[in-house]
Write an enzyme that holds these catalytic residues in place. Structure first.
Site, PDB file in Angstrom:
ATOM      1  N   GLU A   1       0.460   5.262   0.717  1.00  0.00           N
ATOM      2  CA  GLU A   1      -0.388   6.353   1.216  1.00  0.00           C
ATOM      3  C   GLU A   1       0.241   7.701   0.883  1.00  0.00           C
ATOM      4  OE1 GLU A   1      -0.854   5.522   5.399  1.00  0.00           O
ATOM      5  OE2 GLU A   1      -2.097   3.754   4.996  1.00  0.00           O
TER       6      GLU A   1
ATOM      7  N   CYS B   1      -4.148   0.685  -2.462  1.00  0.00           N
ATOM      8  CA  CYS B   1      -3.956  -0.549  -1.701  1.00  0.00           C
ATOM      9  C   CYS B   1      -2.914  -1.448  -2.372  1.00  0.00           C
ATOM     10  CB  CYS B   1      -5.260  -1.329  -1.609  1.00  0.00           C
ATOM     11  SG  CYS B   1      -6.527  -0.514  -0.639  1.00  0.00           S
TER      12      CYS B   1
ATOM     13  N   CYS C   1     -10.308  -4.718   0.301  1.00  0.00           N
ATOM     14  CA  CYS C   1     -11.386  -3.723   0.420  1.00  0.00           C
ATOM     15  C   CYS C   1     -12.303  -3.807  -0.808  1.00  0.00           C
ATOM     16  CB  CYS C   1     -10.803  -2.316   0.565  1.00  0.00           C
ATOM     17  SG  CYS C   1     -10.199  -1.618  -0.981  1.00  0.00           S
TER      18      CYS C   1
ATOM     19  N   CYS D   1     -10.718  -2.929  -4.203  1.00  0.00           N
ATOM     20  CA  CYS D   1      -9.812  -3.985  -4.664  1.00  0.00           C
ATOM     21  C   CYS D   1     -10.595  -5.208  -5.129  1.00  0.00           C
ATOM     22  CB  CYS D   1      -8.828  -4.363  -3.563  1.00  0.00           C
ATOM     23  SG  CYS D   1      -7.610  -3.063  -3.285  1.00  0.00           S
TER      24      CYS D   1
ATOM     25  N   GLU E   1      -3.070  -4.578  -3.128  1.00  0.00           N
ATOM     26  CA  GLU E   1      -3.607  -5.443  -4.187  1.00  0.00           C
ATOM     27  C   GLU E   1      -3.640  -4.714  -5.523  1.00  0.00           C
ATOM     28  OE1 GLU E   1      -4.836  -4.780  -1.207  1.00  0.00           O
ATOM     29  OE2 GLU E   1      -6.125  -6.369  -0.445  1.00  0.00           O
TER      30      GLU E   1
ATOM     31  N   ASN F   1       0.841  -1.198   0.000  1.00  0.00           N
ATOM     32  CA  ASN F   1       0.000   0.000   0.000  1.00  0.00           C
ATOM     33  C   ASN F   1       0.882   1.257   0.000  1.00  0.00           C
ATOM     34  OD1 ASN F   1       0.636  -0.887   2.651  1.00  0.00           O
ATOM     35  ND2 ASN F   1      -1.002   0.303   3.556  1.00  0.00           N
TER      36      ASN F   1
END
Ligand code: THU
Length: 130
Positions: free
Chosen positions: A45, A54, A87, A90, A56, A43
């Site tokens: 940010e 993310c 999530c 994803c 994935e 991930n």
């Protein structure tokens, strides 16, 4: 047939690179192709929070941008007792790019569970709806 242990270890390695200084929640992912290639992702940010990507999706975008189009498994690793499923955003992209693949969830203590995308995302919207 993907070696799930190898996939988990690549996801674990990718997790080390997570740029998660706002949530401190590091995630690693690893995506497997039928030809045996593995693409890791973590991930990433940033200060706006909302532009976070993310692990994935990073793995998927890396693989797609390298020309890969077929995938047969994805692993997700976090340092939590309760394993972390992908999530919603994803799930949409894993479904569209990978279809009904096994999603291997794992943590740093070696707890592992495999769940199919069909189970995680039972009534998807995709190109068949257009
Ligand atoms: N995150 C992932 O990378 N993958 C998931 O499946 C769940 C959430 C990230 C996004 C954000 O950087 C942090 O975890 C906390 O939500």
């Amino acid at each position: 047939m993907p070696d799930y242990d190898v996939l988990i270890s690549v996801a674990k390695q990718a997790r080390e690179n997570a740029h998660a200084k706002f949530s401190n929640f590091k995630v690693g992912a690893a995506l497997h192709t039928p030809s045996g290639k593995i693409f890791g992702g973590c991930n990433v940010e940033n200060a706006t929070y909302g532009l976070t990507i993310c692990a994935e999706r990073v793995a998927i975008f890396k693989a797609i941008s390298e020309g890969e189009r077929r995938f047969d498994a994805i692993a997700v690793v976090t340092d939590t007792d309760t394993l972390t499923p992908p999530c919603g955003a994803c799930r949409q992209l894993i479904w569209e790019f990978c279809g009904d693949v096994p999603v291997i969830l794992s943590n740093l203590k070696g707890k592992t569970e495999t769940i199919s995308m069909r189970t995680l995302f039972p009534k998807p919207f995709d190109s068949s709806n257009l």
